[in-house]
Write an enzyme that holds these catalytic residues in place. Sequence first.
Site, PDB file in Angstrom:
ATOM      1  N   ASP A  86       8.791  -0.166   4.551  1.00 54.99           N
ATOM      2  CA  ASP A  86       8.961  -1.536   4.076  1.00 54.99           C
ATOM      3  C   ASP A  86       9.825  -2.351   5.050  1.00 54.99           C
ATOM      4  OD1 ASP A  86       8.559  -3.278   1.653  1.00 54.99           O
ATOM      5  OD2 ASP A  86      10.741  -3.260   1.584  1.00 54.99           O
ATOM      6  N   GLU A  90       5.280  -2.014   7.604  1.00 55.88           N
ATOM      7  CA  GLU A  90       5.063  -3.405   7.220  1.00 55.88           C
ATOM      8  C   GLU A  90       5.828  -4.276   8.214  1.00 55.88           C
ATOM      9  OE1 GLU A  90       6.031  -6.670   3.748  1.00 55.88           O
ATOM     10  OE2 GLU A  90       7.480  -5.164   4.310  1.00 55.88           O
TER      11      GLU A  90
HETATM   12  C1  NOJ Z   1       7.617  -5.921   1.019  1.00 54.25           C
HETATM   13  C2  NOJ Z   1       7.034  -5.346  -0.219  1.00 54.25           C
HETATM   14  O1  NOJ Z   1       5.656  -5.147  -0.028  1.00 54.25           O
HETATM   15  C3  NOJ Z   1       7.341  -6.323  -1.320  1.00 54.25           C
HETATM   16  O2  NOJ Z   1       6.648  -6.016  -2.497  1.00 54.25           O
HETATM   17  C4  NOJ Z   1       8.830  -6.340  -1.522  1.00 54.25           C
HETATM   18  O3  NOJ Z   1       9.155  -7.315  -2.490  1.00 54.25           O
HETATM   19  C5  NOJ Z   1       9.570  -6.663  -0.224  1.00 54.25           C
HETATM   20  N1  NOJ Z   1       9.039  -5.946   0.892  1.00 54.25           N
HETATM   21  C6  NOJ Z   1      11.025  -6.320  -0.342  1.00 54.25           C
HETATM   22  O4  NOJ Z   1      11.199  -4.937  -0.378  1.00 54.25           O
END
Ligand code: NOJ
Length: 508
Positions: free
Chosen positions: A203, A258
């Site tokens: 993440d 991500e």
């Molecule tokens: C990206 C995640 O996919 C999302 O759902 C989340 O709110 C944020 N990162 C913070 O962790």
Amino acid sequence: MPSAPWWRSAVVYQIYPLSFADGSGDGVGDLRGVRARLDHLAWLGVDAVWLSPIFRSPMADFGYDVADYCDVDPLFGSLADLDAIVADAHARGIRVLLDWVPNHTSDRHPWFVESRASRSSPRRGWYVWRDPAPDGGPPNNWTAAFGGPSPAWTLDRATGQYYLHTFLPAQPDLDWRNPDVVAAMHATLRFWLDRGIDGFRVDVVHGLGKDPALPDDPPELVPIPHAALNDHESTHAILRALRRVVDAYPGERVLVGEVYLLVGKTHASYYGRGDELHLVFELPAAVLTPWDAAEWRARIAHVAATLEPIGAWPTWVLSNHDTPRHRTRFGSEARARAAAVLLLALRGTPFLYAGEELGLEDAVVPLARAVDPGGRDGCRAPIPWTPAPGHGWPAEPWLPFAPEPARRNVETLRADPSSILHLYRRLLAARRASPALRAGDQTLRPAPDGVVAWERTAGTDRRTVLVNFTDRAVACAAAGTVEVASDGEGEGRPYAGTLAPDQAVVLR
Ligand code: NOJ
């Protein structure tokens, strides 16, 4: 030459556990629910599942606020339930990835509780604490994600300092410059790697390394959450160290990150020199490119031009738990079907988001039932399994269903060979059977306006892919037998030279 790692030719299926299947009857999806549905995923033909966070969490951000990285939240079940999923998935040839959230913890994580206890706490330096600005306000102008522009800093009155949270105040950012944080977080990875987890979706990768001077963002960019602007060079050393942890294990464990970058930055750097992330999500472009041939052609060319020279392997994704589903964005099932061909026939690793194989739209969530601070409830609606009322959910689920659950559910669509669900299954089978589709080279071909065409080749294996992004029939020359058509028309027969409106085909 060593064979390519499994994740290069895999199709990964994202499960949002809260909304997948409810095994306990409390209206919230859980691990027993997931385990009971593994046969469906094997039938569909996916190679791996990625579970959105299942760690202990107060659920302020539905699991993206972790209070214990080494345990399963009781809402989802137990560690034993997860071990059982891993065993059952592996028995079906399906790998399991977890969602690891290293940029921030929950404010209830014992580390943060200790950190905020006093300025002299041994864990004070695990998070980013700063004195107030001279006027008593936040230390810099960074804004947090969610809920309109608000400061990314919250004052802890008891100790008189601000802590940084690039997301909710309940999600304090860890300080990755602190070696104790690095060691503790590496240990959480090893905990899961030791239990047989095949890799991690990581993440907010772009947030990990911060400029130590914490400089203001340019004033004109302040309405954009700081997280989307961060992209600091120090992140790359953090990633190289993560990669060493993961690569020390056998079995080609994988890190898919991500990476969400605005303002024209490049995602390619997050692959490093093959020593950082194995795979990168190019967000937000990946999930925001509109249904338009010129835009997709440019995007495909951009990905090839930036990744091929460095030997990096692309990912393709159309939907996830943060963005309206592509069926909703693109506006019709015909387009969602053509998009499935696009997603599964491009060179790279495709990621499916549970429910897209049913052609689900976003749910319309009335204000009274809205729960997400980020406004993302619509794409997180529960998966409908059966046509009967309840749709396979033993209790009223935590969010309403997407439209048409009596028709658009797993059982009904499985019984209908012309359904979008069967289209996904045929596409996955076609990939499995074709080295060209799985891992071959890719060349964009000239095509009429409104159509994108490309070829995939591996040795003598060759496929041509045509996608008509328009709502009219388009003549488009190409030769071959229709192996898969988004509307099922003409499969097994020679391609006749015209694409139906919003039709996509794979030719052999
Ligand atoms: C990206 C995640 O996919 C999302 O759902 C989340 O709110 C944020 N990162 C913070 O962790």
